[in-house]
Design a protein around this motif. Structure first.
Motif, PDB file in Angstrom:
ATOM      1  N   ALA A 275      11.023  11.061   4.992  1.00 20.00           N
ATOM      2  CA  ALA A 275      12.390  10.540   5.089  1.00 20.00           C
ATOM      3  C   ALA A 275      12.427   9.089   5.563  1.00 20.00           C
ATOM      4  N   GLU A 276      11.362   8.623   6.189  1.00 21.09           N
ATOM      5  CA  GLU A 276      11.307   7.237   6.653  1.00 21.09           C
ATOM      6  C   GLU A 276      10.723   6.310   5.584  1.00 21.09           C
ATOM      7  N   VAL A 277       9.813   6.840   4.793  1.00 19.32           N
ATOM      8  CA  VAL A 277       9.066   6.012   3.836  1.00 19.32           C
ATOM      9  C   VAL A 277       9.767   5.939   2.484  1.00 19.32           C
ATOM     10  N   ASN A 278      10.347   7.059   2.079  1.00 16.46           N
ATOM     11  CA  ASN A 278      10.966   7.128   0.762  1.00 16.46           C
ATOM     12  C   ASN A 278      12.134   6.149   0.668  1.00 16.46           C
ATOM     13  N   GLU A 279      12.308   5.525  -0.513  1.00 17.62           N
ATOM     14  CA  GLU A 279      13.367   4.532  -0.705  1.00 17.62           C
ATOM     15  C   GLU A 279      13.317   3.463   0.377  1.00 17.62           C
ATOM     16  N   ASN A 280      12.131   2.994   0.696  1.00 18.19           N
ATOM     17  CA  ASN A 280      11.974   2.025   1.768  1.00 18.19           C
ATOM     18  C   ASN A 280      10.761   1.148   1.494  1.00 18.19           C
ATOM     19  N   THR A 281      10.886  -0.110   1.777  1.00 17.02           N
ATOM     20  CA  THR A 281       9.755  -1.037   1.717  1.00 17.02           C
ATOM     21  C   THR A 281       9.870  -1.990   2.889  1.00 17.02           C
TER      22      THR A 281
ATOM     23  N   THR B 290       0.813  -1.211   0.000  1.00 13.57           N
ATOM     24  CA  THR B 290       0.000   0.000   0.000  1.00 13.57           C
ATOM     25  C   THR B 290       0.843   1.257   0.000  1.00 13.57           C
ATOM     26  N   GLY B 291       0.316   2.305  -0.605  1.00 12.35           N
ATOM     27  CA  GLY B 291       0.864   3.644  -0.451  1.00 12.35           C
ATOM     28  C   GLY B 291       0.544   4.159   0.935  1.00 12.35           C
ATOM     29  N   VAL B 292       1.178   5.256   1.302  1.00 15.44           N
ATOM     30  CA  VAL B 292       1.145   5.681   2.699  1.00 15.44           C
ATOM     31  C   VAL B 292      -0.090   6.502   3.050  1.00 15.44           C
ATOM     32  N   SER B 293      -0.856   6.948   2.061  1.00 16.25           N
ATOM     33  CA  SER B 293      -2.004   7.792   2.390  1.00 16.25           C
ATOM     34  C   SER B 293      -3.042   7.038   3.206  1.00 16.25           C
ATOM     35  N   GLY B 294      -3.011   5.704   3.140  1.00 19.94           N
ATOM     36  CA  GLY B 294      -3.917   4.911   3.952  1.00 19.94           C
ATOM     37  C   GLY B 294      -3.743   5.138   5.444  1.00 19.94           C
ATOM     38  N   ALA B 295      -2.578   5.609   5.838  1.00 13.59           N
ATOM     39  CA  ALA B 295      -2.318   5.858   7.257  1.00 13.59           C
ATOM     40  C   ALA B 295      -2.926   7.168   7.729  1.00 13.59           C
ATOM     41  N   GLY B 296      -3.533   7.913   6.832  1.00 13.98           N
ATOM     42  CA  GLY B 296      -4.179   9.159   7.231  1.00 13.98           C
ATOM     43  C   GLY B 296      -3.211  10.318   7.349  1.00 13.98           C
TER      44      GLY B 296
ATOM     45  N   THR C 110      -3.578 -15.811   5.560  1.00 18.04           N
ATOM     46  CA  THR C 110      -2.378 -15.096   5.989  1.00 18.04           C
ATOM     47  C   THR C 110      -2.314 -13.804   5.199  1.00 18.04           C
ATOM     48  N   PHE C 111      -2.400 -12.704   5.914  1.00 19.36           N
ATOM     49  CA  PHE C 111      -2.408 -11.406   5.238  1.00 19.36           C
ATOM     50  C   PHE C 111      -1.263 -10.557   5.790  1.00 19.36           C
ATOM     51  N   ILE C 112      -0.327 -10.212   4.919  1.00 16.49           N
ATOM     52  CA  ILE C 112       0.812  -9.403   5.359  1.00 16.49           C
ATOM     53  C   ILE C 112       0.821  -8.091   4.570  1.00 16.49           C
ATOM     54  N   PRO C 113       0.536  -6.972   5.236  1.00 17.79           N
ATOM     55  CA  PRO C 113       0.566  -5.673   4.552  1.00 17.79           C
ATOM     56  C   PRO C 113       1.983  -5.097   4.532  1.00 17.79           C
ATOM     57  N   HIS C 114       2.290  -4.438   3.436  1.00 20.74           N
ATOM     58  CA  HIS C 114       3.600  -3.792   3.285  1.00 20.74           C
ATOM     59  C   HIS C 114       3.402  -2.335   2.903  1.00 20.74           C
ATOM     60  N   LEU C 115       4.278  -1.495   3.408  1.00 18.81           N
ATOM     61  CA  LEU C 115       4.257  -0.090   3.026  1.00 18.81           C
ATOM     62  C   LEU C 115       5.295   0.124   1.932  1.00 18.81           C
ATOM     63  N   VAL C 116       4.853   0.627   0.779  1.00 18.84           N
ATOM     64  CA  VAL C 116       5.796   0.945  -0.289  1.00 18.84           C
ATOM     65  C   VAL C 116       5.794   2.457  -0.504  1.00 18.84           C
ATOM     66  N   PRO C 117       6.902   2.984  -1.030  1.00 19.49           N
ATOM     67  CA  PRO C 117       7.055   4.449  -1.071  1.00 19.49           C
ATOM     68  C   PRO C 117       6.221   5.117  -2.157  1.00 19.49           C
ATOM     69  N   MET C 118       4.931   5.179  -1.938  1.00 19.74           N
ATOM     70  CA  MET C 118       4.066   5.932  -2.835  1.00 19.74           C
ATOM     71  C   MET C 118       2.904   6.476  -2.010  1.00 19.74           C
ATOM     72  N   THR C 119       2.199   7.424  -2.567  1.00 22.20           N
ATOM     73  CA  THR C 119       1.110   8.056  -1.826  1.00 22.20           C
ATOM     74  C   THR C 119      -0.173   7.253  -1.928  1.00 22.20           C
ATOM     75  N   ARG C 120      -0.544   6.892  -3.151  1.00 28.43           N
ATOM     76  CA  ARG C 120      -1.802   6.207  -3.400  1.00 28.43           C
ATOM     77  C   ARG C 120      -1.549   4.838  -4.018  1.00 28.43           C
ATOM     78  N   GLY C 121      -2.494   3.941  -3.792  1.00 33.02           N
ATOM     79  CA  GLY C 121      -2.444   2.668  -4.488  1.00 33.02           C
ATOM     80  C   GLY C 121      -2.319   1.492  -3.546  1.00 33.02           C
TER      81      GLY C 121
END
Lengths: 345, 345, 345, 345
Positions: free
Chosen positions: B194-200, B178-184, B229-240
């Motif tokens: 700086a924590e999310v960019n170039e990071n998964t 997921t993109g990070v906008s889901g976190a509100g 088994t559901f594992i969510p990952h944060l990828v460096p994008m805003t939406r999606g």
């Protein structure tokens, strides 16, 4: 130690230069790039100004044999297989970062790489350079097949679970996420910024050439047959690979027991770090370093194990591991020139 | 139709405003934000200048009952459950974008959300707003529990395979990205650039509250029990959001047969697009639109099915689907106000 | 050399740790963070696992005086000014990365920082740590005011043009572009990924506190009065500063003449690289390194000079330059611990 | 209205399709792409599945004349100048998004574009499509030279200051920052993700072809001669242009007076938004919309004016403004099909 690099103009070539330019025992002697020969390295990569100002040279086997002690191939698959035999015959040690010598089965290479394989005797000569699993053989190799970026993360993550009998190998799914630098520096639609940014998707679904490599070494190092489902995804970042591995537990174990087992397996292996319980790796935490971080989760509710491993695809997934193998090959300390702290943030 | 939005200051609130500001039948009547009441919406979101220049108001039930025809809750979990009962009693139709009414089992809510659930009779009243699967009930609902972002992508992806008997539900692994906008829009260390960019990396491993939601509706719509088994990952994008779903095939089928079955299931459902064979979805191809794209791959070699689905987490994964449900609820064309073309690149 | 770092939990603190953990002469002795004292550094920054596993300590002046040889303040402006006097009185050498001691005029500090300044005698004691311009005084300093990130790039870029009489200082405009890590690790709306990504804008227009710092040292090092227009912009990246500087040429010179003059000025200064003619710096070419790259363009058509300089804001713009100053201060080779090759791509 | 698009396969072609697919008065009749003719649009851009499923056609002047009412050229510079004359002779209205007809001086075109210009009589026929400044002439044009992306932002930003006599045109510096989509969809080293991400740098320093376009229309619309220093920068984002404009104030005015003057100039022009005092535009606030946001700062301390303007380079900077001009040309409401709310975040 005099170093030669074939494919010095690609990203893994440049990463070898970055690492070896500061390696206390190495000297960059020949930087070879057929396509850009005669230009300065700094014309291709201005960031090497004042650091590595050599001219890129053409492929010249005799020159190479005269001048270098070890030859890296940082070339696309299909190049090393044609050149390496002649160097092997002359006794030069070679480290191939491409996929040309990773499968011992020529037929499998033909099917997955859609290209003719190297002759069987050379395939047989190659030692797989997964440093943490194969150090003993690497030390005495003449030709090292440096592992693929995904197989490095996948195998370091899954092998202990397999060899420890923790998981049932009948269903292993590996979800790989990679930054785009793995695709190299060749301009193509698929790695344009405007296509990759704010985008995540799978590619080469069911046909990625790292699949048979993973399966081969699960069998060799883990002594289990396993058909692996491996789906690579491109995520919008430059560096980093994260593998999330799904499998049924073979017995009742807790996360903590699995963690302890992994710590035991990797005891003394400086570049593998087992995360604390409840923590999981992220690619930025290994950025520009040779670490492979691993976290595990044994889910009692579902009876399944999830393993997550992270590397920098250009370092531990390519050039860093190649230098680590060079160190092993020449009797140096394994971490010589590789002790960089991850760049964070 | 007069619209009220509780939580207008969050990202899904702002996305509701974006969509409803151009909806031909809707009028933004009350924008409610307890924390920033009294400020202008444009002070929080300057991009609404000249588009939606209202003042943010405080929560005032009587006002709301007087002024609005439908009330959206775009609030964090734990808010709607306390407010919605009073509106239901007065006959106001409510659409809750939070997780408060998605589980009918209060105990499960308590365990996964670590919070007290709503009273059972309200949980029972809620209709799950997965528009493509539940349109008939949505039309007659008073309270819609709008699906979570991951469950939307996961269920639209996996349900046909389950109801069609294509996969064996004994092992389903869902790898979510997921993109990070889901976190509100709440500042926290984990969603800093700086924590999310170039990071998964993965997060909430084994404990994500969307797990029981997915399992519940696999059972309700697919009529199968499944531990997921559901594992969510944060990828460096805003939406999606991209979900990659792994499961064993239950019978011998080809990719093309699976595709055709999916096309049949979603026939006439404008917002679900089945990808051509050999193509797989990517998040940018649904950017800022209400589409859910789905691709499938039946692997003969391994006997497994991989399903990949993509949505924009703020549109089909939240506010777009909420508007789609509002359209159903008020007898409008399902796509009214939702026909935006994905923004690409 | 025993090192103490106040503010070890911020980004420039973490960057000091990254650099000093591999510095051949330094030992990380005390990592101080008032807000997170008692926690492990690795709980804040997991990437330091196996590298720097110390506990974060509280501020304790006596402890510090006993244990450390040099104390870095990597704190927000307003902290160092209250603590540093007591350490100076006891003879401890301090390097302040904040803005507290960069202006010698207390009134200017009050106006631009909106805070009470340090006492004048301490302001007078501080030596400005722009290493390439002030090395002689730095060697004998007790308190070093480490330059701001923008002033470092702006001054290294503009000073030769001023001292060489190449530009007319009556109109100098500096357009600064920075990655977001300069804002530190404090969560705030403005540095959320979803706000920064795919976004570029100016901030603190006309009121940025680096303006008087730039003007002060144009006067001190360039011996010219200049009112500078400085507009900082946030661009969607983590690291890097690019300054583009616009000014009228004071005399007829060619780009090549300007280049040669710059090369002369920075002769022997390892960390400043003058780009070849027609080439201009980019932030990625100095990524994670201590370099400052500079390119110039004398435009005959308009009679103006454009100077472009690039640094990594966390290295040459903060912690790297601080280590460079520490090296000068303790008589070490200037580049000790700072010879990292830029990480590219 | 039947639409033809030459260059349908590029980013501005795709953006025209995105906008026109939902335009109430337009019908996409011919999508032309010489290089990819015979393929489906959805093979190039899968996100158009179910939205625009046409086949890409080859350039066929007679076909075009038969089938379309207006022809857009979304081609690289150098294409339209060869084709447009024949269409003009037959009376077809053309809108050229390239630079071929923006300079009325063939010699200047030759120098800046390094290519032969169109014949003078066609250059003279072209009407510059800066909609807000030239609407009257656009309505009666046969050939519209749609403005460049940077000139749109720069001119909308600077023209009121010039025509209002607020600034002294003897020194104007324009610092442009752009996302990478402006470079089009042609793969090249410079727009690879791994090169652009985490990177900011200038390009075409002193030689960018938008410089004479800006100067020409400062003279035509502002009635002042000005030599402009224009330095474009690539920042790591897909969409968006920000121009920061530096100039000396010509008289003593406050920021508020300048703001009021700008509001007056743009009164009734729906797509230009003047920011509140103390606020400045950012590219994300106009994302995927046709807005141009402008903020100003009159600095008493320095006697200078800073103007900042933001657009989406693919919308107001290319295809959106082209549609706006089409609307003017055909007597439609200027904002028909262009009322999209910016996509934020």
């Amino acid at each position: 130690m005099k170093i030669g690099i074939v494919g010095a103009n690609g990203y893994s070539g440049a990463e070898l230069i970055r690492l070896l330019a500061r390696h206390p025992k190495a000297e960059l002697e020949m930087l070879i790039s057929h396509r850009t020969k005669g230009t300065m390295l700094t014309a291709q990569y201005p960031h090497f100004q004042h650091i590595a100002e050599a001219e890129l040279e053409d492929m010249a086997p005799d020159e190479i044999l005269n001048r270098v002690d070890v030859l890296f191939f940082a070339t696309p698959s299909g190049v090393a297989k044609d050149w390496i035999p002649c160097f092997l015959e002359k006794g030069l040690k070679c480290i191939d970062l491409s996929g040309d010598f990773r499968l011992d089965n020529g037929e499998a290479y033909r099917r997955w790489y859609r290209r003719e394989p190297a002759a069987q005797n050379y395939l047989d000569k190659a030692v797989y350079g997964l440093s943490e699993m194969n150090a003993f053989r690497i030390k005495y190799a003449q030709l090292i097949a440096n592992p693929g970026c995904f197989p490095t993360a996948a195998l370091l993550g899954v092998l202990p679970a397999i060899s420890g009998g923790l998981i049932d190998p009948s269903f292993i799914a590996i979800d790989g996420k990679t930054g785009v630098s793995g695709a190299g520096r060749n301009p193509s639609l698929g790695n344009l910024f405007a296509e990759v940014n704010e985008n995540t998707g799978a590619y080469k679904v069911g046909i990625h050439q790292h699949t048979p490599e993973i399966e081969r070494f699960i069998k060799e190092f883990g002594e289990q047959e396993a058909k692996v489902t491996f789906i690579p995804h491109l995520v919008p970042m430059t560096r980093g690979i994260l593998c999330t591995i799904y499998a049924p537990l073979a017995k009742k174990v807790t996360t903590e027991e699995v963690r302890q087992y992994y710590k035991e397996v990797y005891k003394g292996r400086k570049f593998v770090r087992i995360k604390p319980a409840g923590s999981f790796p992220s690619t930025k935490e290994v950025y520009a370093s040779n670490y492979c971080d691993i976290g595990v989760y044994a889910d009692e509710r579902t009876g399944r194990l999830t393993i997550i491993s992270a590397i920098d695809n250009l370092v531990k997934g390519a050039s860093g591991q190649a230098v680590q193998n060079m160190n092993l090959l020449f009797g140096l300390a394994e971490h010589e020139g590789l002790d960089a702290v991850p760049v964070y943030p």
